[in-house]
Structure formats: structure tokens, C-alpha cells
Motif scaffolding. Structure first.
Motif, PDB file in Angstrom:
ATOM      1  N   LEU A 164       0.831  -1.204   0.000  1.00  6.84           N
ATOM      2  CA  LEU A 164       0.000   0.000   0.000  1.00  6.84           C
ATOM      3  C   LEU A 164       0.869   1.259   0.000  1.00  6.84           C
ATOM      4  N   ARG A 165       2.028   1.180  -0.582  1.00  3.72           N
ATOM      5  CA  ARG A 165       2.910   2.348  -0.609  1.00  3.72           C
ATOM      6  C   ARG A 165       2.459   3.354  -1.666  1.00  3.72           C
ATOM      7  N   ASP A 166       2.718   4.624  -1.380  1.00  5.28           N
ATOM      8  CA  ASP A 166       2.537   5.709  -2.354  1.00  5.28           C
ATOM      9  C   ASP A 166       1.174   5.650  -3.047  1.00  5.28           C
ATOM     10  N   LEU A 167       0.118   5.543  -2.251  1.00  8.85           N
ATOM     11  CA  LEU A 167      -1.215   5.404  -2.821  1.00  8.85           C
ATOM     12  C   LEU A 167      -1.678   6.654  -3.557  1.00  8.85           C
ATOM     13  N   ALA A 168      -1.239   7.817  -3.120  1.00  7.16           N
ATOM     14  CA  ALA A 168      -1.685   9.057  -3.753  1.00  7.16           C
ATOM     15  C   ALA A 168      -1.278   9.132  -5.216  1.00  7.16           C
ATOM     16  N   HIS A 169      -0.213   8.424  -5.596  1.00  6.97           N
ATOM     17  CA  HIS A 169       0.262   8.458  -6.975  1.00  6.97           C
ATOM     18  C   HIS A 169      -0.122   7.216  -7.762  1.00  6.97           C
ATOM     19  N   ASP A 170      -0.971   6.376  -7.169  1.00  6.05           N
ATOM     20  CA  ASP A 170      -1.508   5.247  -7.929  1.00  6.05           C
ATOM     21  C   ASP A 170      -2.420   5.811  -9.016  1.00  6.05           C
ATOM     22  N   PRO A 171      -2.170   5.519 -10.287  1.00  9.50           N
ATOM     23  CA  PRO A 171      -2.952   6.155 -11.364  1.00  9.50           C
ATOM     24  C   PRO A 171      -4.455   5.951 -11.209  1.00  9.50           C
ATOM     25  N   GLU A 172      -4.869   4.757 -10.816  1.00 10.18           N
ATOM     26  CA  GLU A 172      -6.292   4.469 -10.718  1.00 10.18           C
ATOM     27  C   GLU A 172      -6.937   5.240  -9.566  1.00 10.18           C
ATOM     28  N   ILE A 173      -6.205   5.380  -8.453  1.00 12.34           N
ATOM     29  CA  ILE A 173      -6.737   6.115  -7.306  1.00 12.34           C
ATOM     30  C   ILE A 173      -6.663   7.617  -7.553  1.00 12.34           C
ATOM     31  N   ALA A 174      -5.568   8.071  -8.138  1.00 13.66           N
ATOM     32  CA  ALA A 174      -5.389   9.506  -8.361  1.00 13.66           C
ATOM     33  C   ALA A 174      -6.490  10.085  -9.241  1.00 13.66           C
ATOM     34  N   ALA A 175      -6.984   9.295 -10.183  1.00 17.10           N
ATOM     35  CA  ALA A 175      -8.019   9.800 -11.085  1.00 17.10           C
ATOM     36  C   ALA A 175      -9.340  10.043 -10.375  1.00 17.10           C
ATOM     37  N   THR A 176      -9.527   9.448  -9.184  1.00 15.21           N
ATOM     38  CA  THR A 176     -10.799   9.588  -8.474  1.00 15.21           C
ATOM     39  C   THR A 176     -10.787  10.694  -7.439  1.00 15.21           C
ATOM     40  N   GLY A 177      -9.613  11.085  -6.965  1.00 19.32           N
ATOM     41  CA  GLY A 177      -9.540  12.078  -5.909  1.00 19.32           C
ATOM     42  C   GLY A 177      -9.859  11.524  -4.534  1.00 19.32           C
ATOM     43  N   LEU A 178      -9.930  10.192  -4.405  1.00 17.06           N
ATOM     44  CA  LEU A 178     -10.259   9.597  -3.123  1.00 17.06           C
ATOM     45  C   LEU A 178      -9.131   9.757  -2.111  1.00 17.06           C
ATOM     46  N   PHE A 179      -7.909   9.821  -2.575  1.00 12.13           N
ATOM     47  CA  PHE A 179      -6.766   9.908  -1.671  1.00 12.13           C
ATOM     48  C   PHE A 179      -6.099  11.276  -1.875  1.00 12.13           C
ATOM     49  N   ASN A 180      -6.914  12.319  -1.700  1.00 15.42           N
ATOM     50  CA  ASN A 180      -6.405  13.657  -1.939  1.00 15.42           C
ATOM     51  C   ASN A 180      -5.842  14.247  -0.658  1.00 15.42           C
ATOM     52  N   GLU A 181      -5.643  15.563  -0.661  1.00 14.20           N
ATOM     53  CA  GLU A 181      -4.999  16.204   0.475  1.00 14.20           C
ATOM     54  C   GLU A 181      -5.935  16.392   1.668  1.00 14.20           C
ATOM     55  N   LYS A 182      -7.238  16.204   1.474  1.00 16.08           N
ATOM     56  CA  LYS A 182      -8.176  16.384   2.571  1.00 16.08           C
ATOM     57  C   LYS A 182      -7.998  15.266   3.596  1.00 16.08           C
ATOM     58  N   GLU A 183      -7.733  15.648   4.837  1.00 16.75           N
ATOM     59  CA  GLU A 183      -7.528  14.643   5.867  1.00 16.75           C
ATOM     60  C   GLU A 183      -8.805  13.854   6.142  1.00 16.75           C
ATOM     61  N   SER A 184      -9.983  14.518   6.032  1.00 12.99           N
ATOM     62  CA  SER A 184     -11.244  13.833   6.300  1.00 12.99           C
ATOM     63  C   SER A 184     -11.498  12.726   5.283  1.00 12.99           C
ATOM     64  N   THR A 185     -11.178  12.999   4.023  1.00 12.33           N
ATOM     65  CA  THR A 185     -11.356  11.977   2.992  1.00 12.33           C
ATOM     66  C   THR A 185     -10.370  10.840   3.183  1.00 12.33           C
ATOM     67  N   ARG A 186      -9.131  11.195   3.495  1.00  8.85           N
ATOM     68  CA  ARG A 186      -8.109  10.169   3.698  1.00  8.85           C
ATOM     69  C   ARG A 186      -8.462   9.284   4.884  1.00  8.85           C
ATOM     70  N   ALA A 187      -9.079   9.882   5.919  1.00  3.66           N
ATOM     71  CA  ALA A 187      -9.448   9.103   7.094  1.00  3.66           C
ATOM     72  C   ALA A 187     -10.499   8.058   6.772  1.00  3.66           C
TER      73      ALA A 187
END
Length: 656
Positions: free
Chosen positions: A222-245
Motif C-alpha cells: 500500500l505504498r505511495d497510494l496518492a500516486h496510484d494512477p487508478e486512485i489519483a483519477a478519483t480524488g479519493l486519496f487527496n490532500e483532505k484529511e477527512s477523505t483520507r481518514a
């Protein structure tokens, strides 16, 4: 390490039982060109209710989640998934536009309706439609079977794709004296029943796990999830702490579906790496601990852990952890002495940041000395029974309950004796049993089950309260025949306590304030017996509480009150008391004040469990982190409540 693909796992839908009657088929049966039976007459209504599909910016359904821009929709979808929802309901398109799916049914051919011209097929079809309709959450929206054909001993039916989950819920039910079994359509996974954005999110997270799990090394990368192309396109792992939580609880929920039971997860995943995810504390990732509690290797390198407090959420978790990596975190500069605390938290840890901190032998000794997962040592039962009244009662009661219940009811119960039954369908099962998914089939108990939180109407409550030997014997007669373990041969399968209690009603009326009696609590197990063969067909656990008082029976004892709780088999490992010299988790708890005795700590854990609803072990952890300050523990709980996974809380029984 490079992650490889994991094969998709499919799980059969949970089975249940039913005792409902068989509805007769109405209307003529037609056949199509292929000879398959057409189960609908022209013009009949086929409306159903379904979950909403995922929408694009133009409102269309079915667009892949990866094609969306990063916005608040990702957070909403995560919230739906963690809440167990698949999307927001909306009207579906006409069923005529939906693809048909085939479901294979076996075990039906020996039914009591086989004497009919078609071997009971039409009767079975009508029964399936009725049962599926009543279990799809919308009684007015009928489930219809479009086609059917018989292939040897298998009946193949075709239904709309959206109706498949409702039909599969009938899997394992009793039809005309036989249990039917269904095979899920190959082109559908268990998640297909959940439409809309939540379902697409599950598919996305499943894809992420498939790509990042290495079955040969048992590593979940589960390393570097923010730069996973499939996840990055959704914005699910963005800078918002509430979303990341909310991202990791959703991911762990999908992991539970993929890797199965706790034992299966233990065998499938030995290592997890969370490297380079900008994680500031364990708050956002706390759900990893209950999902994979038996991890051996954990990589938290190159994140933002600044101090011990940021890691405290995982203190004393991962009891079998052998290798932990924290390099590349600010804690190395801001708290260079953290090594001593970490090694104390994890008694089996052998390597920290690649450096050996214990030998294998030292780690094994430490793990052996740690008290089990229970918050306090298990003590032996307390049995205060000076005149052997309770002992004789127990020795006579259960053999009598297994052999002659009517005689037993007249022997120990009088006109003022009370009995009630409750079914706990949500009780934990024995983790050593392999087939934990076997349906429990509570039909024989449900109609007699009296639970005041669920049964709220006074007439229903009163009808499930039995008073007097005749009413009690009639209730017992409806319950399955049982066989309890022999107390002399299998005492380890019982946990029995007895205490004297005052103010038991005096049936003679000579003592207005009552007389002394006995309170007996029993926990054990029994087998349900198939009478013709004498063989056991189901194993269950039970809890039973008796209040005994003086009476006019042959032994001078009567049952004042009898409360029986029936639950799934949970084993008897918890009954075994721990050794007197076992290490006390309270005494050994880091930071516990010296004035906190075991008895006081037990009371604090019980009270915190009552007020928060958490399981005792998590209440204890919360108190430890608060330095055994009860008010501070409550404040800590309130601050992190929204981020705690469901596994932290006691599962409320399904009250019936």
C-alpha cells in the motif's frame, strides 16, 4: 517488492431456512422456441426496486469511477461504503431491458410435490417467486422467473440481473421437505447486488488490492497510494484529511471481503507496507490493526509520524509483530529515544528499522509471558452451595430436559414459575470451527423468542412469557430435542456459578419480605438430535439463569424464574481459568497508577464498555492511553469515535 495479481474470490450467498408453505402456480405455463418455460404471461407487471447507478456529470449511469474528476463525490462514496450502503435508491429502468442471468438449483428433485406432472417444477417456481419477492425489501415489487429448464437433477432458472440477489437469499431454504441449493451466476460476483457509486468504488478498491497483493510473499503493498494512477483519477486519496481518514476503513472493508475470515487473513497477509503516504498518525489507518491483527512485518517508513503520541493508536496492537520500519519519519529527529517505547509496546519485536533489538528466543519468552487477548485473567467459577441444593438441581435438571420435559416441568415448576426464551443470532462463533458460514436455522426458536428491545408490543411480549408448568411444558415441547454434555464426563464444557440471594418470594406467604434463594448461572453447549436416527444434527451454545426458592416439590425446591438464551456454538475455551501466576495485564500496563488494583481496573473497564459500547479489550486500551483517568478516557473516545471501525464495538444481538 513487486506485487502480483490475486485471483478474485467468490463467496456463496448466506443460506437461511424457512417453513413457509408452498404457493400454487397461477396462470398457464408457456414455452419459448428453445423449449424453456416462460414464466410470465404477456402484460404482467414486472416492476422492482434497485439501487442507483453511478452518474457522470451529464447524469448517465455506468461510467467508470476512474473517469471522474477529483471532487467531493469521492468522499461521499467512501462514506456510503463504510456505512455498508451501495448508493442512493432511484427508480430502475424497465426489467425488459435488463440482461437475464441463469441460476442453477439442486437438491429440489426429492420434494413432496414431485408427484405432479412436471415433477414439482411449477410449484417450486411459484414458491421461489413468492419467497424472493418477500425478501427483496419491496413486497409490492414482484420478483419474476423468466425461463426455466430441467437439466438432469438441476433446475436452471433465468431472472433479471437485478433480481439475482433476492433469489439467492432463498438459498438453503426448505421447499416441500427438502433443502434447495443455488449456484451464483458465474458472471456475477457477490458485490454485483450493490449498484451505484458504492459498488463501483468497491470494484476500484478490489482492483487496487488485486494489483498490490503478492500471494507468494504474502505482502500487501500500500505504498505511495496518492500516486496510484487508478486512485489519483478519483480524488479519493487527496490532500483532505477527512477523505483520507475514510479511505483506509473502506479499503479494509474490501480486504475483509477478499481475504475472508480472520484466520484466512492471518494466513494470507504477513506483511504490509504503507511507505510514502504522508500519514501523520495512526488515526487514519487504525482499521488496519483489527483487520490484520497478526501481521509480522509492518513498514511505516517515509511518512509524517512526529512523536510517540502519533503512534499510540497502535500501542499493544499487532501482538505477533516481528519487524517494524519507522525510518524516514520526523520522529527520528524529534524523539530519538522512541526505540525503548516501541520495543516495550511490542514484546515479540525482533527488528526495528532493520536493526535487531531482540533475539528470537527473547521474543518467544516475551510473547509467552503476555496475557491472552482478554483484558483480565479468567477466574474460576464461584459456586456457593452449602447444602448441595444447586448441585442436585443441576444434576437432575439437564438429563430431565433432554429426556422428559413434561415431567421435569411438573417436578420443579409451580403456578408462579416463569420461563422465557431468547435467541442471540449475532453471538460470536467458535473461531476453531471451519464452517462458520453454515446457516443456523433458528425457525424452531424464533416464534418463542422474547426480547424486550425488539418485541415492543405488549400482547406479543405477554404471549412469549410462559407461567406455570403446563404453559412451560407446552413451550418446551416445540423446541428441538437436545443432548447436553455429561457433567461428570465433560466438566470443561460447562461454566456454572451459584450465589445465595435474598428476597425470593415466599410461596407460603409467611415471609412478606421474602426468603433466601439461589441464583444459578450456566454457560454451556448442547446438540440438537434427529429423533429417528438419534444422531446430532446441530451444535449450539446456551446461557441459562435460574432463580431457585423453597417449594412444595419432592426436593423442597422450586424454580422461581428460568431464562434461557440460545446462540451459535461458541466453544468452551473461554471457560478455562488462567493460571494463578499468569501475568496480570492491569498490573503490567504501562503508565498505570500504582493505586489502581485489579478490581478497580475491572470496574473501570466494565463501566467504560457500558458507556461507549466498545469491546472490553478496546476499553482497556483506551484507559491505558488515558493513564487510567476515566474522564480523560471518555474524552479520548469522543474525539476519535468517528474514526473507529465497527470491529471495536460489541455487535448488538439481533433481537427477535
Amino acid at each position: 517488492m513487486t506485487a502480483s495479481s490475486i485471483a478474485a474470490r467468490r463467496h456463496a450467498a448466506p443460506a437461511g431456512t424457512s417453513r413457509g408453505g408452498i404457493a400454487k402456480r397461477r396462470g398457464a405455463v408457456r414455452a419459448d422456441r428453445d423449449g424453456d418455460l416462460m414464466m410470465d404471461a404477456p402484460g404482467r407487471g414486472r416492476g422492482k426496486i434497485g439501487k442507483a447507478g453511478a452518474r457522470t456529470s451529464t447524469g448517465s449511469a455506468g461510467t467508470p469511477l476512474a473517469a471522474r474528476t477529483a471532487d467531493s463525490r469521492g468522499a461521499r462514496n467512501l462514506e456510503r461504503l463504510t456505512a455498508g450502503l451501495g448508493g442512493v435508491s432511484r427508480p430502475r429502468a424497465s426489467n425488459s431491458q435488463k440482461p437475464l442471468k441463469e441460476i442453477k438449483i439442486t437438491g429440489w428433485s426429492g420434494n413432496k410435490a414431485k408427484a405432479s406432472d412436471d415433477g414439482g417444477v411449477s410449484t417450486l417456481i411459484a414458491w421461489l417467486e413468492k419467497r424472493a419477492t418477500t425478501r427483496n425489501g419491496a413486497a409490492k415489487k414482484a420478483v419474476k422467473i423468466k425461463k426455466s429448464r430441467v437439466d438432469g437433477e438441476t433446475l436452471v432458472i433465468s431472472v433479471n440481473e437485478d433480481d439475482v440477489p433476492a433469489v439467492l437469499r432463498v438459498n438453503g431454504f426448505v421447499f416441500a421437505g427438502v433443502n434447495i441449493a443455488m449456484e451464483r451466476p458465474r458472471s456475477m460476483s457477490p458485490e454485483t447486488s450493490q449498484s451505484g457509486a458504492g459498488h463501483e468504488l468497491k470494484r476500484l478498491l478490489t482492483s487496487v488490492i488485486d494489483r498490490r497483493y503478492n500471494s507468494s510473499t504474502k505482502l500487501l503493498d500500500l505504498r505511495d497510494l496518492a500516486h496510484d494512477p487508478e486512485i489519483a483519477a478519483t480524488g479519493l486519496f487527496n490532500e483532505k484529511e477527512s477523505t483520507r481518514a475514510k479511505f483506509f476503513p473502506a479499503l479494509m472493508k474490501v480486504c475483509e471481503g477478499i481475504f475472508g475470515t480472520l484466520q484466512q487473513r492471518k494466513e494470507a497477509v504477513l506483511s504490509i507496507t504503507l511507505e510514502n503516504n504522508e500519514i501523520p498518525s495512526t488515526t487514519a489507518i487504525t482499521t488496519i490493526a483489527p483487520t490484520f491483527p497478526d501481521l509480522k512485518n509492518l513498514d511505516l517508513s517515509n511518512n509524517q509520524f512526529r512523536d510517540i503520541a502519533s503512534l499510540e493508536g497502535w500501542k499493544l496492537k499487532f501482538r505477533h509483530l516481528e519487524h517494524l520500519v519507522l525510518s524516514g519519519n520526523p520522529i527520528e529527529q524529534e524523539n530519538p529515544d522512541y526505540h525503548a517505547t516501541i520495543t516495550r509496546w511490542y514484546p515479540g519485536l525482533r527488528f526495528l528499522n532493520g536493526v535487531q533489538v531482540r533475539s528470537e528466543e527473547e521474543a518467544a519468552i516475551n510473547i509467552k509471558g503476555v496475557t491472552r487477548a482478554l483484558p483480565f485473567p479468567v477466574k474460576g467459577p464461584s459456586f456457593v452451595d452449602q447444602d448441595k441444593v444447586a448441585e442436585n438441581f443441576i444434576k437432575n435438571f439437564f438429563p430431565g430436559f433432554d429426556s422428559d420435559r413434561a415431567t421435569l416441568a411438573n417436578y420443579y415448576y409451580d403456578a408462579q414459575s416463569d420461563f422465557s426464551l431468547s435467541v442471540n443470532t449475532a453471538a460470536m462463533r467458535d473461531p476453531n470451527q471451519q464452517q462458520t458460514g453454515v446457516p443456523q436455522e433458528w425457525d424452531s426458536y424464533i416464534k418463542k423468542s422474547r426480547n424486550l428491545k425488539k418485541v415492543t408490543h405488549l400482547p406479543a411480549r405477554m404471549s412469549r412469557h410462559f407461567r406455570g408448568p403446563q404453559a412451560i411444558a407446552e413451550c418446551w415441547a416445540t423446541l428441538p430435542t437436545t443432548r447436553h454434555p455429561d457433567l461428570a464426563m465433560d466438566p470443561s464444557k460447562w461454566l456454572i456459578e451459584c450465589q445465595p440471594i435474598p428476597y425470593v418470594p415466599d410461596p407460603s406467604g409467611q415471609s412478606p419480605l421474602g426468603v433466601s434463594g439461589l441464583l444459578i448461572t450456566l454457560h454451556g453447549e448442547y446438540e440438537e438430535i434427529d429423533v429417528p436416527s438419534g444422531q446430532a444434527k446441530k451444535q449450539r451454545s446456551f446461557d441459562r439463569t435460574f432463580v431457585l426458592g423453597p417449594g412444595g416439590g419432592p426436593e423442597g425446591v422450586r424454580v422461581v424464574n428460568d431464562l434461557l438464551t440460545v446462540r451459535a456454538y461458541g466453544g468452551f475455551a473461554a471457560f478455562k481459568p488462567e493460571e494463578e501466576n499468569a501475568v496480570s495485564t492491569v498490573a503490567a500496563a504501562p503508565g498505570a497508577p500504582g493505586g489502581i488494583t485489579i478490581e478497580v481496573a475491572e470496574q473501570m473497564v466494565v463501566e467504560l464498555t457500558k458507556q461507549t459500547g466498545m469491546l472490553p479489550q478496546y476499553s482497556k486500551d483506551c484507559l491505558e492511553q488515558a493513564g487510567w483517568d476515566f474522564n480523560k478516557a471518555l474524552e479520548t473516545f469522543a474525539a476519535v469515535r468517528q474514526n473507529l471501525p465497527a470491529e471495536y464495538f460489541a455487535q448488538a444481538p439481533v433481537l427477535v
